[in-house]
Design an enzyme around this catalytic site. Structure first.
Site, PDB file in Angstrom:
ATOM      1  N   LYS A 100       0.813  -1.223   0.000  1.00 19.58           N
ATOM      2  CA  LYS A 100       0.000   0.000   0.000  1.00 19.58           C
ATOM      3  C   LYS A 100       0.847   1.273   0.000  1.00 19.58           C
ATOM      4  O   LYS A 100       0.465   2.283  -0.583  1.00 19.58           O
ATOM      5  CB  LYS A 100      -0.940   0.016   1.210  1.00 19.58           C
ATOM      6  CG  LYS A 100      -2.048  -1.004   1.121  1.00 19.58           C
ATOM      7  CD  LYS A 100      -2.990  -0.877   2.309  1.00 19.58           C
ATOM      8  CE  LYS A 100      -4.015  -1.990   2.308  1.00 19.58           C
ATOM      9  NZ  LYS A 100      -4.984  -1.866   3.397  1.00 19.58           N
ATOM     10  N   GLY A 105     -13.272  -7.111  11.560  1.00 16.77           N
ATOM     11  CA  GLY A 105     -13.134  -6.207  10.421  1.00 16.77           C
ATOM     12  C   GLY A 105     -13.780  -6.680   9.130  1.00 16.77           C
ATOM     13  O   GLY A 105     -13.500  -6.105   8.064  1.00 16.77           O
TER      14      GLY A 105
END
Ligand code: ATR
Length: 274
Positions: free
Chosen positions: A66, A239
């Site tokens: 990322k 999550g």
């Protein structure tokens, strides 16, 4: 004409993104193909650039790339710049790349819309000060909480993160040992959950109204959520909802259509073995 996307990471075999985007596309009546690409740790930059020159209109980016994608994007959204991480890449008509980050909005949407927890005026504790914590902070601060406290095993890292983002909201760094009161919401953004470790949040930070959220998802409750339950927390969430909601926001960025079947997908994934 089929729209092609993929998720890049390493490893990537277990990513649920192809399934989620396939369900969004079917629901919205869009002809879309979404694949997985495992790119090399060594030579990522070249492999990524080559891949995005193929037929893809965009891609998702996951660990550990990322951060590496940020300098490869000609345009970058504010939230991705603040997070220093890109999880969504859009190929612009001239072939250049725009980087965005939908992780934070995915978390906030899951908390506020799916789980009905209001964030405004709440006291929030984030355990961890790595990439996952940084990725969610811009959107959390936008939700106008009363305070966000970052605690981290390595306190200097929490201080650096708080200093970098404190212009965007009421943010402070505190060592775990100095946390002396309860929180409305505690988010586990450490990688401790991948093992059986639990970040050393003092028990008095949790009461029967505290919402506890682990950014990690798994079939069994994580060690962190089990510990929060033993302290009498009011609500426990993993999550999975954030995963689906960050995907919904990516889909919207690419296709201009906001899929409204996230809740059904979350339910479906919960009921399906990995
Ligand atoms: P990510 O991108 O998943 O956030 P990272 O940047 O390596 O990964 O950050 C991992 C975070 O989990 C860090 O905040 C780390 O604390 P340190 O900065 O002190 O390393 C935290 N962490 C990892 N294992 C932990 C453990 N067993 N107990 C508490 N915190 C832990």
């Amino acid at each position: 004409m089929t729209h092609h996307y993929c998720v890049v990471g390493n490893p990537i075999a277990h990513s649920k993104s192809p399934l989620i985007h396939g369900l969004f596309a079917a629901h919205c009546g869009i002809d879309l193909e979404y694949g997985r690409a495992e790119l090399p740790l060594d030579g990522f930059r070249e492999a990524f650039t080559r891949l995005l020159q193929e037929q893809y209109r965009g891609c998702n980016v996951t660990a550990p790339f990322k951060g590496e994608v940020v300098p490869l994007c000609r345009q970058i959204s504010d939230r991705a710049r603040l997070a220093q991480a890109v999880n969504t890449v859009i190929r612009l008509p001239d072939g250049s790349l725009r980087g965005d980050n939908t992780d934070g909005v995915g978390l906030v949407t899951d908390l506020s819309r799916n789980l009905q927890h209001r964030l405004q005026d709440k006291r929030i504790l984030i355990a961890g000060a790595g990439g996952a914590a940084r990725g969610i902070l811009p959107s959390l601060l936008e939700s106008r909480p009363a305070q966000v406290v970052i605690s981290n095993r390595t306190h200097a890292r929490a201080e650096q993160l708080a200093a970098a983002l404190s212009a965007y909201g009421p943010l402070a760094a505190r060592p775990y040992t100095e946390l002396d009161s309860r929180f409305d919401l505690i988010i586990n953004a450490t990688s401790a959950s991948f093992g059986s470790d639990v970040p050393p949040v003092p028990g008095h930070c949790i009461d029967g109204d505290t919402v506890c959220y682990d950014l990690v998802y798994s079939d069994e409750p994580t060690a962190f959520l089990r510990w929060c339950e033993s302290r009498g927390a009011g609500a426990l969430h993993d999550g999975l909802g954030m995963l689906v909601e960050q995907a919904a926001e990516s889909f919207y960025l690419w296709e201009g259509v906001r899929p409204d079947n996230s809740a059904a997908i979350i339910q479906q994934l919960r009921n399906t073995a990995p």
